[in-house]
Design a protein around this motif. Structure first.
Motif, PDB file in Angstrom:
ATOM      1  N   ALA A 128      10.227   5.433 -16.436  1.00  0.00           N
ATOM      2  CA  ALA A 128      10.307   5.569 -17.930  1.00  0.00           C
ATOM      3  C   ALA A 128       7.551   5.825 -17.768  1.00  0.00           C
ATOM      4  N   PRO A 129       7.742   6.126 -18.938  1.00  0.00           N
ATOM      5  CA  PRO A 129       6.150   6.341 -19.452  1.00  0.00           C
ATOM      6  C   PRO A 129       5.900   4.577 -19.409  1.00  0.00           C
ATOM      7  N   GLY A 130       4.889   4.927 -18.885  1.00  0.00           N
ATOM      8  CA  GLY A 130       3.641   3.453 -18.593  1.00  0.00           C
ATOM      9  C   GLY A 130       4.401   2.841 -17.003  1.00  0.00           C
ATOM     10  N   GLY A 131       5.426   3.625 -16.756  1.00  0.00           N
ATOM     11  CA  GLY A 131       6.354   2.698 -15.899  1.00  0.00           C
ATOM     12  C   GLY A 131       4.987   2.412 -14.219  1.00  0.00           C
ATOM     13  N   LEU A 132       5.049   1.274 -13.312  1.00  0.00           N
ATOM     14  CA  LEU A 132       4.486   1.542 -12.249  1.00  0.00           C
ATOM     15  C   LEU A 132       5.070   2.165 -11.105  1.00  0.00           C
ATOM     16  N   LEU A 133       3.719   2.746  -9.786  1.00  0.00           N
ATOM     17  CA  LEU A 133       4.048   2.967  -8.923  1.00  0.00           C
ATOM     18  C   LEU A 133       3.209   2.046  -7.760  1.00  0.00           C
ATOM     19  N   TYR A 134       3.127   1.329  -7.084  1.00  0.00           N
ATOM     20  CA  TYR A 134       2.838   0.701  -6.135  1.00  0.00           C
ATOM     21  C   TYR A 134       2.788   1.062  -4.706  1.00  0.00           C
ATOM     22  N   VAL A 135       1.599   2.107  -4.196  1.00  0.00           N
ATOM     23  CA  VAL A 135       2.225   2.399  -2.906  1.00  0.00           C
ATOM     24  C   VAL A 135       1.405   0.919  -1.787  1.00  0.00           C
ATOM     25  N   SER A 136       2.064   1.619  -0.632  1.00  0.00           N
ATOM     26  CA  SER A 136       0.918   0.807   0.152  1.00  0.00           C
ATOM     27  C   SER A 136       1.601   2.605   1.333  1.00  0.00           C
ATOM     28  N   ASP A 137       0.005   2.058   2.263  1.00  0.00           N
ATOM     29  CA  ASP A 137       0.306   3.113   3.200  1.00  0.00           C
ATOM     30  C   ASP A 137      -1.009   2.629   4.474  1.00  0.00           C
ATOM     31  N   MET A 138      -0.886   3.847   4.893  1.00  0.00           N
ATOM     32  CA  MET A 138      -1.855   3.453   6.259  1.00  0.00           C
ATOM     33  C   MET A 138      -3.339   4.687   6.033  1.00  0.00           C
ATOM     34  N   ARG A 193      -6.799  -1.311  -3.788  1.00  0.00           N
ATOM     35  CA  ARG A 193      -7.149  -2.458  -2.439  1.00  0.00           C
ATOM     36  C   ARG A 193      -6.874  -1.898  -0.980  1.00  0.00           C
ATOM     37  N   ARG A 194      -7.798  -2.869  -0.356  1.00  0.00           N
ATOM     38  CA  ARG A 194      -7.658  -2.320   1.598  1.00  0.00           C
ATOM     39  C   ARG A 194      -7.218  -3.837   1.993  1.00  0.00           C
ATOM     40  N   ILE A 195      -6.502  -3.624   3.144  1.00  0.00           N
ATOM     41  CA  ILE A 195      -5.624  -4.635   3.375  1.00  0.00           C
ATOM     42  C   ILE A 195      -5.625  -4.404   4.783  1.00  0.00           C
ATOM     43  N   ASP A 196      -5.181  -5.664   6.109  1.00  0.00           N
ATOM     44  CA  ASP A 196      -5.373  -5.166   7.556  1.00  0.00           C
ATOM     45  C   ASP A 196      -3.500  -5.753   7.861  1.00  0.00           C
ATOM     46  N   VAL A 197      -2.776  -4.463   8.313  1.00  0.00           N
ATOM     47  CA  VAL A 197      -1.151  -5.054   9.000  1.00  0.00           C
ATOM     48  C   VAL A 197      -1.109  -4.826  10.606  1.00  0.00           C
ATOM     49  N   THR A 198       0.149  -5.080  10.737  1.00  0.00           N
ATOM     50  CA  THR A 198       0.569  -4.503  11.748  1.00  0.00           C
ATOM     51  C   THR A 198       1.367  -3.758  11.224  1.00  0.00           C
ATOM     52  N   THR A 199       1.188  -2.495  12.565  1.00  0.00           N
ATOM     53  CA  THR A 199       2.137  -1.414  12.550  1.00  0.00           C
ATOM     54  C   THR A 199       2.713  -1.832  13.105  1.00  0.00           C
ATOM     55  N   MET A 200       3.692  -0.808  12.371  1.00  0.00           N
ATOM     56  CA  MET A 200       5.585  -0.836  13.461  1.00  0.00           C
ATOM     57  C   MET A 200       5.967  -1.105  15.128  1.00  0.00           C
ATOM     58  N   HIS A 201       4.648  -0.377  15.816  1.00  0.00           N
ATOM     59  CA  HIS A 201       4.506  -0.451  16.873  1.00  0.00           C
ATOM     60  C   HIS A 201       2.999  -1.734  17.682  1.00  0.00           C
ATOM     61  N   THR A 206      -6.092  -0.853   9.496  1.00  0.00           N
ATOM     62  CA  THR A 206      -6.247  -0.740   7.785  1.00  0.00           C
ATOM     63  C   THR A 206      -5.272   0.092   7.197  1.00  0.00           C
ATOM     64  N   ALA A 207      -4.839  -0.668   5.962  1.00  0.00           N
ATOM     65  CA  ALA A 207      -3.679  -0.206   4.942  1.00  0.00           C
ATOM     66  C   ALA A 207      -4.707   0.055   3.679  1.00  0.00           C
ATOM     67  N   VAL A 208      -4.315   1.139   2.614  1.00  0.00           N
ATOM     68  CA  VAL A 208      -4.419   0.845   1.314  1.00  0.00           C
ATOM     69  C   VAL A 208      -3.360   0.852   0.347  1.00  0.00           C
ATOM     70  N   GLN A 209      -3.137  -0.171  -0.290  1.00  0.00           N
ATOM     71  CA  GLN A 209      -2.729  -0.588  -1.281  1.00  0.00           C
ATOM     72  C   GLN A 209      -3.242   0.216  -2.291  1.00  0.00           C
ATOM     73  N   LEU A 210      -2.392   0.515  -3.331  1.00  0.00           N
ATOM     74  CA  LEU A 210      -2.672   1.120  -4.545  1.00  0.00           C
ATOM     75  C   LEU A 210      -1.742   1.097  -5.763  1.00  0.00           C
ATOM     76  N   LEU A 211      -1.907   0.513  -7.243  1.00  0.00           N
ATOM     77  CA  LEU A 211      -0.802   0.675  -8.101  1.00  0.00           C
ATOM     78  C   LEU A 211      -1.451   1.713  -9.362  1.00  0.00           C
ATOM     79  N   ALA A 212      -0.881   2.659  -9.792  1.00  0.00           N
ATOM     80  CA  ALA A 212      -0.851   3.347 -10.648  1.00  0.00           C
ATOM     81  C   ALA A 212       0.442   3.221 -11.902  1.00  0.00           C
ATOM     82  N   ARG A 213      -0.193   3.375 -13.284  1.00  0.00           N
ATOM     83  CA  ARG A 213       0.755   3.901 -14.031  1.00  0.00           C
ATOM     84  C   ARG A 213       0.841   5.259 -14.425  1.00  0.00           C
ATOM     85  N   ALA A 214       2.509   5.511 -14.779  1.00  0.00           N
ATOM     86  CA  ALA A 214       2.947   6.758 -15.370  1.00  0.00           C
ATOM     87  C   ALA A 214       2.051   7.082 -16.195  1.00  0.00           C
TER      88      ALA A 214
END
Length: 215
Positions: A128-138, A193-201, A206-214
């Motif tokens: 929806a307009p104004g909705g949020l997309l929360y991405v977390s990736d490598m 923000r940057r974060i440290d994660v344990t990968t599936m292996h 290091t990963a990054v998380q981004l929050l963005a608004r439609a």
């Protein structure tokens, strides 16, 4: 790699046994109504969905192309609303029906540029307009092991730098942060923000998380 479903055999096999670890930052969602319509795209076995439910969100659903991961999620959380995504990235939803979409460690499994853009376009459609997309990736890692495998895969297959093959058969991608921001250029940035994660292996990365608004 242009087909988002091209690695389904992996995710129904070795991938279905993996543990996923990218954390939700509840502070970023503090202002989101607990009755918000939430979709976890690429939900795996529902780990993030269960976390959101624990934070009080009452309308959470998830989709994933892997029937094996969905089956695992249904065993672990019988109350979770999980569905197999049959024609990724297409969702069986009308436009503008979600207030929050999560995309956790999914882009790393979609190494092709065009496929990534198609996925983000589809998520924008259902937000929806104004909705949020929360991405977390490598993001791109700077250690020798990763630099060598990025370079080897790019030279052999002509893939973007950051794409590599795992020892158990997946093709994954780590991202240049500028490229991730460009991928979300149709959204307004809210947090990063940057974060440290344990990968599936089992590697610390290091990963990054981004929050963005439609818009």
């Amino acid at each position: 790699m242009k087909d988002l479903g091209s690695q389904i055999a992996y995710w129904n096999g070795a991938g279905a046994t993996k543990t996923f670890t990218h954390p939700v930052n509840p502070n970023w969602l503090a202002g989101v109504s607990r009755t918000a319509r939430v979709l976890d795209y690429g939900c795996g076995y529902g780990r993030v969905m269960a976390e959101l439910t624990g934070h009080g969100f009452s309308d959470v659903s998830g989709v994933d192309p892997s029937s094996a991961l969905i089956a695992r999620g249904r065993r672990l959380g019988p109350d979770l609303r999980l569905d197999v995504l049959t024609s990724p990235p297409a969702l069986a939803h009308e436009a503008a029906v979600f207030d929050l979409v999560l995309l956790f460690a999914v882009l790393t499994c979609v190494p092709d540029d065009d496929a990534q853009r198609a996925l983000v376009t589809e998520l924008r459609r259902v937000l929806a307009p104004g909705g949020l997309l929360y991405v977390s990736d490598m993001v791109l890692q700077d250690d020798r092991r990763n630099r060598d495998r990025y370079a080897a895969h790019a030279e052999r297959f002509g893939t973007p730098y950051g794409v590599f093959a795992t020892g158990d058969g997946a093709v994954c991608r780590h991202h240049d942060i500028a490229g991730l921001r460009a991928l979300l250029s149709d959204f307004d940035p809210v947090h990063e923000r940057r974060i440290d994660v344990t990968t599936m292996h089992g590697h610390r990365s290091t990963a990054v998380q981004l929050l963005a608004r439609a818009r």
